[in-house]
Enzyme design. Structure first.
Site: not given
Length: 471
Positions: A168, A366
């Site tokens: 991220e 995720e």
């Protein structure tokens, strides 16, 4: 509804170094950005829990790996803590004690028949580099990161075959320099974009270093594109969704996979005087060194509409001048986290990668459900009866399997997280794991009902779930 899970489809779980390790054995001067933030603003972390102890993975990693083996986890993804990897970040003096820990974890995973996947940076920028060079503002930090990556590849590349550069990469600078809601609370949209670009550049340079090293494996990066839905078919709402997508999703997706930034994004950055400093050589490096595969983190949809009011001309630039958030009436919610539950986003993301990004190999790295006060759901044996998590995983995995059947190149699903772990600010408020962490009992581990269920679907390679239709 029964769905067959392909034989080679990954059913794993993830976490990160800083969210699990704790500070056991950490040496002076080895703070990460997260450690420094925790020390500066302990009060914003729920009940004061943070990275100091986390799940004490430094000492208890074997307990977790034993549970992974029990469940039959195929893969485990975590990070190397860059801030703990060196005792001198500029001279690249390796902390051999920490390297021994990483080696022990890798070897224990392999022994348990769990494939390790390693990420080089999961918010673990050394605080020293933030203080001296302003972090990712500096090309010096880009070069130091590339050298760190080369050493990590040399140390672990014989056993680790799947690497990720970042997790991220958009998040830290968005929270700190665009939204200014996290320490050090500096609103600076130009710096936000400079950090974005330097992480894009670092990704390309690390990809080049990996390939030049001749390692037997592959390298990618983990992005968190928010699947963006316009409120309506109106041109104004569609434009709002398009621009959100440019600023937050395509800013990393396009250079990572296509090798270049969207021209429309560059025009907007020039218009608002926040175009990052760069040269043609950097753009050429990005073009030549796209990733082998992608990790995608998905939790909730992003719904937007055209802005209702004019932008305050005295306010600093923010992409929100182009959109307002939209809350879908009747939406399902995870009330603990404040996030909408919309499992079809898995399918929609898969089809986008198939149609717009050449169906590059990818996997969900995720997805999960954080629930507050899980003690409410314990049975008399002390096992958390987390049927809500089983339903959540089942619905999302079902849509992912539908995408695979429709031709998606998705290789698997990795739950966030294997154990309960610390999250920024929320700490242990919301629990995400298949394995419970008992904060009152020396961070003891115990399997939740979802852990038993995950074991079952891994063994049977079959998913039984309700066929819930989403329009």
């Amino acid at each position: 509804m029964k769905q067959t899970i392909p034989e080679n489809f990954i059913l794993g779980a993830g976490s990160s170094a800083w969210q699990t390790e704790g500070w056991q054995g950490k040496k002076e001067g080895q703070d990460s950005y997260l450690d420094a933030w925790y020390k500066k603003e302990n009060f914003v972390w729920h009940e004061g829990y943070g990275p100091a102890v986390a799940t004490n993975f430094m000492e208890k990693y074997q307990d977790d790996i034993d549970h992974m083996q029990e469940i039959g986890l195929t893969h485990y993804r975590t990070s190397i803590n860059w801030s703990r990897f060196f005792t001198d970040y500029e001279e690249l003096v390796v902390d051999e004690d920490y390297v021994e820990h990483v080696n022990n974890v890798i070897n224990a995973l392999i022994k348990a028949n769990v494939e390790p996947m390693l990420c080089l940076e999961h918010y673990e920028l050394p605080a020293y580099l933030l203080e001296k060079y302003d972090g990712w503002s500096s090309k010096k930090v880009v070069e130091l990161f590339v050298e760190y990556a080369k050493i990590a590849f040399d140390r672990f590349g014989d056993r680790v075959k799947s690497w990720f550069v970042f997790n991220e990469p958009v998040v830290v600078q968005t929270r700190v320099y665009l939204d200014a809601i996290r320490w050090p609370h500096e609103q600076n949209a130009a710096k936000w974009m400079q950090w974005n670009h330097h992480k894009v550049l670092a990704t390309a340079k690390v990809v080049a270093a990996y390939r030049n090293g001749g390692f037997d494996g592959r390298i990618g990066t983990i992005l968190n594109p928010e699947v963006t839905y316009a409120r309506s078919t109106s041109k104004a709402d569609q434009k709002a969704a398009h621009i959100f997508d440019l600023f937050y999703n395509r800013v990393f997706l396009d250079p990572a996979v296509k090798g270049e930034y969207p021209k429309e994004l560059l025009s907007l950055l020039k218009k608002h005087d926040i175009l990052f400093e760069h040269d043609e050589n950097e753009l050429e490096i990005i073009k030549k060194n796209t990733v082998d595969f992608l990790g995608i983190n998905l939790y909730f949809p992003k719904r937007v509409q055209a802005p209702k009011h004019s932008w305050n001309e005295n306010a600093p630039f923010h992409p929100e001048m182009y959109y307002d958030a939209f809350e879908l009436p009747g939406r399902r919610m995870n009330k603990s986290r404040g996030w909408e539950i919309y499992p079809k986003l898995m399918y929609d993301m898969a089809m986008r990668i198939k149609d717009e990004y050449n169906n590059i190999p990818w996997l969900i790295t995720e997805n999960g459900m954080g629930i507050e006060a899980e003690e409410r759901f314990m049975n008399d044996k002390g096992e958390v009866q987390d049927d809500y998590r089983i339903d959540f995983i089942g619905e999302h995995l079902s849509w992912l399997l539908k995408a695979v059947k429709a031709g998606s190149s998705c290789e698997g699903y990795m739950l966030w997280a294997f154990t309960d772990c610390v999250s920024p600010m929320n700490a242990f408020k919301n629990r995400y794991g298949l394995v419970r962490i008992d904060l009152e009992n020396d961070r003891g581990r115990s399997l939740k009902k979802s852990g038993q269920w995950y074991k079952q679907i891994i063994e049977q390679r079959e998913l039984v779930s309700e066929d819930i239709q989403y329009k």
